[in-house]
Design a protein around this motif. Sequence first.
Motif, PDB file in Angstrom:
ATOM      1  N   ASP A   1       0.823  -1.210   0.000  1.00 38.67           N
ATOM      2  CA  ASP A   1       0.000   0.000   0.000  1.00 38.67           C
ATOM      3  C   ASP A   1       0.859   1.264   0.000  1.00 38.67           C
ATOM      4  N   SER A   2       1.934   1.258   0.813  1.00 35.08           N
ATOM      5  CA  SER A   2       2.791   2.449   0.831  1.00 35.08           C
ATOM      6  C   SER A   2       3.575   2.583  -0.469  1.00 35.08           C
ATOM      7  N   LEU A   3       3.970   1.460  -1.073  1.00 32.54           N
ATOM      8  CA  LEU A   3       4.638   1.511  -2.381  1.00 32.54           C
ATOM      9  C   LEU A   3       3.693   2.098  -3.423  1.00 32.54           C
ATOM     10  N   ALA A   4       2.461   1.642  -3.425  1.00 31.78           N
ATOM     11  CA  ALA A   4       1.469   2.161  -4.372  1.00 31.78           C
ATOM     12  C   ALA A   4       1.296   3.670  -4.200  1.00 31.78           C
ATOM     13  N   ASP A   5       1.194   4.116  -2.950  1.00 31.34           N
ATOM     14  CA  ASP A   5       1.073   5.554  -2.684  1.00 31.34           C
ATOM     15  C   ASP A   5       2.294   6.315  -3.192  1.00 31.34           C
ATOM     16  N   THR A   6       3.470   5.781  -2.924  1.00 38.18           N
ATOM     17  CA  THR A   6       4.714   6.448  -3.308  1.00 38.18           C
ATOM     18  C   THR A   6       4.849   6.592  -4.814  1.00 38.18           C
ATOM     19  N   ILE A   7       4.465   5.548  -5.554  1.00 39.30           N
ATOM     20  CA  ILE A   7       4.624   5.613  -7.015  1.00 39.30           C
ATOM     21  C   ILE A   7       3.402   6.192  -7.722  1.00 39.30           C
ATOM     22  N   GLY A   8       2.351   6.459  -6.941  1.00 40.35           N
ATOM     23  CA  GLY A   8       1.194   7.137  -7.509  1.00 40.35           C
ATOM     24  C   GLY A   8       0.215   6.265  -8.262  1.00 40.35           C
ATOM     25  N   VAL A   9       0.063   5.018  -7.806  1.00 39.52           N
ATOM     26  CA  VAL A   9      -0.951   4.145  -8.401  1.00 39.52           C
ATOM     27  C   VAL A   9      -1.832   3.603  -7.283  1.00 39.52           C
ATOM     28  N   ALA A  10      -2.982   3.119  -7.646  1.00 31.97           N
ATOM     29  CA  ALA A  10      -3.884   2.516  -6.669  1.00 31.97           C
ATOM     30  C   ALA A  10      -3.302   1.175  -6.219  1.00 31.97           C
TER      31      ALA A  10
END
Length: 75
Positions: A4-13
């Motif tokens: 979830d934090s990776l998704a937030d960091t790279i800007g994807v759901a």
Amino acid sequence: MTADSLADTIGVAAVTLRHIETGANNTSLHTILNIAETLNVSIAYLLGRVSSPIETKSLPLKEAYGLTVYQEKML
């Protein structure tokens, strides 16, 4: 780092990231680069092409920096 934090960091759901991980979705080179940079690993590692997270094989100077033969010899 969680998915979830990776998704937030790279800007994807988060669901998009899960689809990328499972192969259900293709993604752009830009997103792959963002994942690799965020995780500090090579793209080759993400794609399963090498077993080491950091590529150790390097290009010859000529290819890596676009040097002429003369410039390469000078180094």
